[in-house]
Design a protein around this motif. Structure first.
Motif, short mmCIF file in Angstrom:
data_model
loop_
_atom_site.label_atom_id
_atom_site.label_comp_id
_atom_site.label_asym_id
_atom_site.label_seq_id
_atom_site.Cartn_x
_atom_site.Cartn_y
_atom_site.Cartn_z
N PRO A 109 0.93 -1.24 -0.01
CA PRO A 109 0.02 0.07 0.08
C PRO A 109 0.80 1.29 0.13
N SER A 110 0.50 2.16 -0.65
CA SER A 110 1.09 3.42 -0.73
C SER A 110 1.10 4.12 0.38
N GLU A 111 0.23 4.33 1.16
CA GLU A 111 0.26 4.86 2.42
C GLU A 111 1.30 4.56 3.68
N PHE A 112 1.77 3.46 3.28
CA PHE A 112 2.64 2.75 4.40
C PHE A 112 4.18 2.79 4.02
N ARG A 113 4.86 3.04 4.83
CA ARG A 113 6.18 2.89 4.59
C ARG A 113 6.81 1.59 4.18
N SER A 114 7.29 1.28 3.29
CA SER A 114 7.59 0.22 2.39
C SER A 114 8.75 -0.60 3.49
N ASP A 115 9.71 0.35 3.93
CA ASP A 115 10.99 -0.39 4.68
C ASP A 115 10.17 -1.21 6.07
N ARG A 116 9.49 -0.38 6.81
CA ARG A 116 8.67 -0.84 7.93
C ARG A 116 7.55 -1.89 7.48
N TYR A 117 7.15 -1.80 6.63
CA TYR A 117 6.05 -2.99 6.36
C TYR A 117 6.83 -4.35 5.89
N CYS A 118 8.06 -4.08 5.20
CA CYS A 118 8.65 -5.39 4.84
C CYS A 118 9.39 -5.82 6.28
N ALA A 119 9.85 -5.01 7.07
CA ALA A 119 10.32 -5.29 8.39
C ALA A 119 9.51 -5.92 9.10
N GLY A 120 8.15 -5.78 9.37
CA GLY A 120 7.05 -6.28 10.04
C GLY A 120 6.72 -7.78 9.55
N PHE A 121 6.48 -7.61 8.09
CA PHE A 121 6.31 -8.90 7.44
C PHE A 121 7.35 -10.00 7.86
N GLU A 122 8.57 -9.70 7.72
CA GLU A 122 9.87 -10.45 7.95
C GLU A 122 9.76 -10.89 9.52
N HIS A 123 9.44 -9.97 10.25
CA HIS A 123 9.64 -10.41 11.67
C HIS A 123 8.40 -11.38 12.26
N ALA A 124 7.24 -11.24 11.43
CA ALA A 124 6.16 -12.26 11.51
C ALA A 124 6.46 -13.48 11.00
N LEU A 125 6.98 -13.76 9.76
CA LEU A 125 7.52 -14.90 9.37
C LEU A 125 8.60 -15.68 10.26
N LYS A 126 9.31 -14.92 10.74
CA LYS A 126 10.37 -15.49 11.74
C LYS A 126 9.73 -15.86 13.20
N GLY A 127 8.48 -15.70 13.25
CA GLY A 127 7.89 -16.05 14.54
C GLY A 127 7.98 -15.09 15.56
N GLY A 128 8.35 -13.90 15.14
CA GLY A 128 8.33 -12.88 16.27
C GLY A 128 7.18 -12.37 16.77
N HIS A 129 7.19 -11.69 17.90
CA HIS A 129 5.81 -10.98 18.60
C HIS A 129 6.02 -9.61 18.55
N LEU A 130 5.01 -8.88 19.02
CA LEU A 130 4.89 -7.54 18.77
C LEU A 130 5.13 -6.86 20.33
N THR A 131 6.51 -6.88 20.71
CA THR A 131 7.05 -6.77 22.02
C THR A 131 7.78 -5.27 22.23
N GLU A 132 7.94 -4.50 21.18
CA GLU A 132 8.54 -3.38 21.21
C GLU A 132 7.76 -2.22 20.82
N THR A 133 8.11 -0.91 21.33
CA THR A 133 7.31 0.16 20.98
C THR A 133 7.57 0.59 19.30
N GLU A 134 8.58 0.42 18.62
CA GLU A 134 8.62 0.32 17.31
C GLU A 134 7.84 -0.66 16.63
N PHE A 135 7.47 -1.78 16.95
CA PHE A 135 6.67 -2.58 16.43
C PHE A 135 5.31 -2.52 16.26
N LEU A 136 4.83 -1.16 17.08
CA LEU A 136 3.46 -0.77 17.28
C LEU A 136 3.20 0.38 16.24
N ARG A 137 4.15 0.56 15.26
CA ARG A 137 3.92 1.62 14.42
C ARG A 137 2.87 1.10 13.39
N LEU A 138 2.16 1.89 12.60
CA LEU A 138 1.07 0.99 11.87
C LEU A 138 1.72 0.34 10.57
#
Length: 83
Positions: free
Chosen positions: A17-46
């Motif tokens: 999506p154009s309204e999201f920052r692609s670097d953060r979007y891809c980082a969140g995607f990879e984090h979830a594929l690795k089995g991570g959880h939303l534990t840090e404040t940076e992970f709560l960005r949209l």
């Protein structure tokens, strides 16, 4: 130790999506594929959360195609054997 190659959102056919920052979007995607959880404040960005959510939905569909079911309750219990 073997390194894993995780697909990017574009590799599986997701349009970023154009309204999201692609670097953060891809980082969140990879984090979830690795089995991570939303534990840090940076992970709560949209952008990160939406990438995380997209990866979780992708994994759910991938498991469904492979015939792996998810149970509604994940619990741990301890048992001891009495001699």
């Amino acid at each position: 130790m073997r390194r894993h190659d995780y697909p990017s959102p574009r590799d599986i056919g997701l349009r970023l999506p154009s309204e999201f920052r692609s670097d953060r979007y891809c980082a969140g995607f990879e984090h979830a594929l690795k089995g991570g959880h939303l534990t840090e404040t940076e992970f709560l960005r949209l952008s990160f959360r939406m990438g995380f959510r997209a990866a979780k939905r992708y994994l759910r569909e991938l498991r469904r195609q492979q015939g792996i079911i998810e149970f509604p309750l994940r619990a741990r219990f301890r048992m001891t054997a009495i001699p």
